[in-house]
Design an enzyme around this catalytic site. Structure first.
Site, short mmCIF file in Angstrom:
data_model
loop_
_atom_site.label_atom_id
_atom_site.label_comp_id
_atom_site.label_asym_id
_atom_site.label_seq_id
_atom_site.Cartn_x
_atom_site.Cartn_y
_atom_site.Cartn_z
N LEU A 33 50.94 30.05 18.91
CA LEU A 33 50.92 29.95 20.41
C LEU A 33 49.76 29.22 20.88
O LEU A 33 48.53 29.26 20.19
CB LEU A 33 50.73 31.37 21.13
CG LEU A 33 51.92 32.56 20.93
CD1 LEU A 33 51.61 33.63 21.58
CD2 LEU A 33 53.35 31.72 21.15
N HIS A 34 50.02 28.23 21.65
CA HIS A 34 48.87 27.46 22.22
C HIS A 34 48.79 27.46 23.62
O HIS A 34 49.45 28.11 24.47
CB HIS A 34 49.15 25.84 21.65
CG HIS A 34 50.51 25.37 21.79
ND1 HIS A 34 51.30 25.28 23.04
CD2 HIS A 34 51.52 25.27 20.89
CE1 HIS A 34 52.40 24.97 22.88
NE2 HIS A 34 52.76 24.69 21.76
N HIS A 37 52.16 27.78 25.54
CA HIS A 37 52.90 28.99 25.66
C HIS A 37 52.00 29.72 26.71
O HIS A 37 52.72 30.51 27.54
CB HIS A 37 52.66 29.63 24.19
CG HIS A 37 53.46 29.12 23.12
ND1 HIS A 37 53.08 28.12 22.08
CD2 HIS A 37 54.85 28.90 22.93
CE1 HIS A 37 53.85 28.15 21.38
NE2 HIS A 37 55.28 28.31 21.88
N GLY A 147 59.48 25.67 28.15
CA GLY A 147 58.68 24.58 28.38
C GLY A 147 59.50 23.28 28.34
O GLY A 147 60.53 23.05 27.54
N GLN A 153 66.47 21.25 24.76
CA GLN A 153 66.76 22.98 24.45
C GLN A 153 66.67 23.48 25.65
O GLN A 153 67.60 24.48 25.91
CB GLN A 153 65.36 23.42 23.85
CG GLN A 153 65.31 24.64 23.74
CD GLN A 153 64.23 25.46 22.91
OE1 GLN A 153 64.31 25.34 21.54
NE2 GLN A 153 62.90 25.70 23.28
N VAL A 176 52.34 20.90 28.88
CA VAL A 176 51.07 21.15 28.60
C VAL A 176 50.43 20.03 27.69
O VAL A 176 51.03 20.06 26.49
CB VAL A 176 50.40 22.35 28.47
CG1 VAL A 176 49.02 22.36 28.45
CG2 VAL A 176 51.00 23.32 29.47
N ARG A 187 53.17 22.27 15.83
CA ARG A 187 53.03 21.56 14.52
C ARG A 187 52.03 20.46 14.76
O ARG A 187 51.59 19.74 13.79
CB ARG A 187 54.46 20.89 14.29
CG ARG A 187 55.33 21.66 14.05
CD ARG A 187 56.98 21.13 13.53
NE ARG A 187 57.81 21.91 12.95
CZ ARG A 187 58.93 22.33 13.69
NH1 ARG A 187 59.04 22.10 15.00
NH2 ARG A 187 59.84 23.15 13.04
O1 PAF Z 1 61.02 26.95 21.59
C1 PAF Z 1 61.03 27.56 20.52
O2 PAF Z 1 59.92 28.06 20.35
C2 PAF Z 1 62.22 28.16 20.02
O3 PAF Z 1 63.25 27.17 19.90
C3 PAF Z 1 62.77 29.29 20.86
C4 PAF Z 1 63.28 29.23 22.01
C5 PAF Z 1 61.98 30.66 20.79
C6 PAF Z 1 64.06 29.76 19.74
O4 PAF Z 1 63.69 30.10 18.60
#
Ligand code: PAF
Length: 290
Positions: A33-34, A37, A147, A153, A176, A187
């Site tokens: 988490l950064h 998040h 995000g 996505q 962000v 990453r």
């Molecule tokens: O964006 C992400 O971190 C992932 O693709 C998610 C939505 C948690 C699904 O594994």
């Protein structure tokens, strides 16, 4: 804060709260988490009575050649961040719990997954759509936050929620960024010092495209040419795509009428970076957008 590991305990917790009329907010994550998040968690905290964050590095969204085994898993730090932000439940299922022996069903969103990240990572979005659908079924949130950094996505999640009548409100929050514009990503820690120095060029290229559109230029070939020229400043960056697309269908445009999204992906050594800029031509009335 409670840590829940089984799907049955998670579903029971949510069921009890929903029966009491408590609204459940949900931020699905793969951990590491950064501050990106953190901003999703804070926004969810403000908008719901109870808040669940899932931490699950989903194997089905990685191809065999990708970094599943080396994906960062700093679980102690992740839990500390969740605790600091007032998360009620950290849901940490195992792969065995989510994909038990005999698991068969997959969710695909074919048109939205066809291009861009879907073309570069063929099974990725089926993995994302399937796990998000499963997590929604277990956590049963009223609201889930994603995000904007992962624009494709987020579009796909919106579509599947609508298509499958999942009854979850989806909110997409702004990307962000680091001070130099680089979009935060779990990453980024893998970038070498040299790669980190040139990584913001992707943001600069997209911003150059955005400024052209906002300045009234609608010819996509011209815009893409300027974005590519920006990237040429760093010959070690390999451009996978820099595209001007319809913000809903993500199909490429040849002329920008009112709104667009600029999508980009580059490779720096073994690291892929993605980013995007939604844009609107000032003063133009937009057609329907979600
Ligand atoms: O964006 C992400 O971190 C992932 O693709 C998610 C939505 C948690 C699904 O594994």
């Amino acid at each position: 804060m409670k840590t829940i590991r089984t799907t049955r305990a998670m579903a029971a917790w949510s069921e009890r709260l929903r029966r009491e009329g408590v609204t459940i907010g949900f931020v699905p994550t793969m951990g590491a988490l950064h501050d990106g998040h953190r901003s999703l968690i804070r926004a969810a905290r403000l908008r719901s009575d109870a808040l669940v964050v899932s931490i699950f590095v989903n194997p089905s969204q990685f191809s065999p050649t990708e970094d599943l085994s080396t994906y960062p898993r700093p679980i102690t730090n992740d839990r500390a961040l969740c605790r600091e932000e007032g998360v009620d439940v950290c849901f940490e299922p195992t792969a065995q719990a989510l994909y038990p022996q005999g698991f068969q069903t997959i969710v695909t969103v074919p048109a939205l997954a066809r291009r861009w990240e879907g073309a570069a990572r063929p099974h990725h979005f089926t993995g994302v759509a399937t796990v998000v659908t499963k997590l929604f079924g277990i956590v049963r949130p009223n609201l889930a936050l994603f995000g904007q950094k992962d624009y494709q996505q987020a579009a796909l999640v919106r579509q599947l929620v609508e298509d499958l009548n999942l009854g979850v409100a989806i909110q997409v929050r702004p990307t962000v960024r680091e001070r130099d514009g680089l979009a935060m990503s779990s990453r980024n820690i893998y970038l070498s010092a040299d790669e980190r120095r040139i990584a913001p060029l992707l943001f600069q290229a997209l911003r150059a495209g955005q400024e052209m559109i906002e300045g009234g230029i609608s010819d996509v070939a011209m815009i893409e040419q300027i974005m590519c020229q920006t990237m040429e400043q760093a010959p070690t960056i390999h451009v996978e795509y820099l595209a001007v697309c319809d913000p809903n269908s993500l199909e490429p445009l040849s002329v920008v009428a009112d709104r667009a999204v600029l999508l980009g992906a580059v490779r720096l050594g073994s690291i892929r970076l993605i980013d995007n800029r939604p844009v609107k031509i000032p003063g133009r009335k937009s057609r329907t957008t979600r």
